[in-house]
Design an enzyme around this catalytic site. Sequence first.
Site, PDB file in Angstrom:
ATOM      1  N   ASP A 190       0.978  -0.953  -0.126  1.00  0.00           N
ATOM      2  CA  ASP A 190       0.268   0.146  -0.088  1.00  0.00           C
ATOM      3  C   ASP A 190       1.096   0.865   0.157  1.00  0.00           C
ATOM      4  OD1 ASP A 190      -2.349   1.366   0.623  1.00  0.00           O
ATOM      5  OD2 ASP A 190      -1.794   1.577   2.098  1.00  0.00           O
ATOM      6  N   GLU A 243       1.137   0.244  -5.045  1.00  0.00           N
ATOM      7  CA  GLU A 243       0.121   0.200  -5.671  1.00  0.00           C
ATOM      8  C   GLU A 243       1.089   1.816  -5.359  1.00  0.00           C
ATOM      9  OE1 GLU A 243      -3.761   2.600  -4.487  1.00  0.00           O
ATOM     10  OE2 GLU A 243      -1.743   2.667  -2.037  1.00  0.00           O
TER      11      GLU A 243
END
Length: 735
Positions: A415, A468
């Site tokens: 993330d 990401e």
Amino acid sequence: MSGKVCQKNAMPNKNMTQEYRAILEARHHDPFSCLGLHRDEESWVVRIFRPYASEVWLHTGEKWEKLKRVHKDGLFVWKGEAHPPAPCKIRFKLDGNLIETHDPYTFASSIGELDLHLFGEGRLRLAYRMLGAHPMMQEGVSGTRFAVWAPNAERVSVVGDFNAWDGRVHPMRVHASNGVWEIFIPALEAGALYKFEIRNRHTGAILTKTDPYGAVFEPRPGTAAKVCSPVTYAWQDEAWMGRRKDLDWLHEPMNVYEIHAGSWKLHPDGGLFNYRELGQSLIPYVLDMGYTHIELMPISEHPLDESWGYQTTGYFGITNRYGSPDDFRSFVDACHMAGIGVILDWVPAHFPKDDYALARFDGTALYEHEDPRLGEHQDWGTYIFNYGRNEVRNFLIANAHYWLSEFHIDGLRVDAVASMLYLDYSRREGEWIPNRYGGRENLDAIDFLKELNVMAHDEFPGALTFAEESTSWPMVSRPVHLGGLGFSMKWNMGWMNDTLTYMKHDPIHRRYHHNQLTFGQLYSYTENFVLPFSHDEVVHGKKSLLDKMPGDVWQRFANLRLLYAYQMTYPGRKLNFMGNEFAHGREWQVKSQLDWNLLDFPAHSGMQQMVRDLNRLYSSHAAMHDLDFSSGGFSWLDCHDADQSILSYRRIGRDGSCLIVLLNFTPVLRSQYRTGAPEKGYYREIFNSDSQYYGGTNQGNGQGLESFDIPWMNETHSLVLTVPPLACIIIEKTA
């Protein structure tokens, strides 16, 4: 023993040694140097500190001998000429009960110097087996060893429901070379709740912290860790793991179904599914829908449901919201036996400021930077890991290793990578500190990410890592030895943003924004891309994907069918958040399950059927996935027809197979539309998002198509066909 006798036996304050004072006041830096078994001139001395015991006895080998109480607060001493058996066996009377155990301070350290050395260098990938709480046998005695890193502590104690949460009872030994504290507590079994009580050596402040390496925690709102039994789970996924090692993932289909475990489905009373129940319901659904992988939003322990798991406080803890670690192992095992991969959302970019967790762990900025210009995410109100500190980097690398090793996870989606790469991420001038070369790149974070990816790919062949990452950072998904960050794949946030922005336009205006669909081919093969429509696109007022679509009800559904078909036929692996597949009508809400009742309505059930068919088409036709990461798998037929808002292209497999894709982004039926064809022959329509079975108008080319010997758009032949309104058709040569 009466108070009068206690006073008589008490050592006068003027004769009390400084060490005894430190023990009694719970500030001794090295309690093992005072407590336990020692040689004192010509006799052996055993010192026991049990503040709640009224009497204490020592087993000398032949008999039990009573210790002398030398202080009313619970300090007991025995002296003798003969060396008592070690580790020393003791009895003590507590609230009228006689308890027999071994003295923790007569056990040697069970942590090896090599492990400590590797941890200090940041190279102990199995740090989770050294640190934390581990039931074990030591010197023939069963119990639990605790270990924690707290280099700026004056004293660290294990506190729990087994010692009245009193930091005086079990102070730990320190390994001074790197600040690791350790103690073995005999007879302590799995299930005990515990924390670490830390006294900062600079300020004397007392902190009570949960275990950074804790594997299980008590149910929220409690924050204590729990001693776990040794892992005995018998995996049954040998066939899957064997295939995974040799998987040619660059050419295999990958179609990911992203879920939040706590809101996919709930029990009728609103209760959460546990991992085993989730598997029983989710796995058949995923198989039926044709997805290849499940991606779970973070399941590490976190205190607040509304954080969705991204505010992690227990990095090694499976959140008990949904069951035990073995329950989760069973879930992964069942997925693998069904042929489904499992990807885990992982959050090494930041951690919350909760005072019981990692934040200022030993009273100093230990896991984070001291300077807020380096150590705080102002947007999120969280701390940033100090990736340049060996032990912190080791913590994160070991955590990734833990998930991949202990739970057979097939991939980690990392993330917020962009926030890690840039020192000035979301900061104004003067709010960040340049690196040693004066640049904005976070060199320590870059090194960490490279190390993470090398570890994952070297030690777990076939496991994948996903970034990401929303910027143009180069070579994110290229190998480290070639100068890249080493990720397997990168989310294509640019494609996602451009596509959704385009789809929001009224079709009458789309001709002016045609480049938002064509621009992506300029960079499509610079990375191994995943095309994501994730949870982030259906929260915080962004609306559901259905509600993003313009037009009346029919047009909104048609636009959404077109969007999914475009995603599935465009180069790149696929990811969709739960509910997308049946046109969820409202934004996702973490506290409630998906609106499955929508499937009672034909428009939603038709959407689900279309996605099911499209998923299977994607996986079964090599041309749709084989060369996703190579320009050889895609060629434009016509990218210039902005006036009619039509795109046409070919998807190509390594075996020479070819599919023709046409997409009409207006609600106008285009009949007698000519497009190029690679060779002479008979073609048929194998997919049409405008099918009546999906809720469309059933316009198309059901009778098949014969090619014309008329060159068109750099192709040797051409087809004349019908392109339905707001629809995608896929054409295949059959003869």
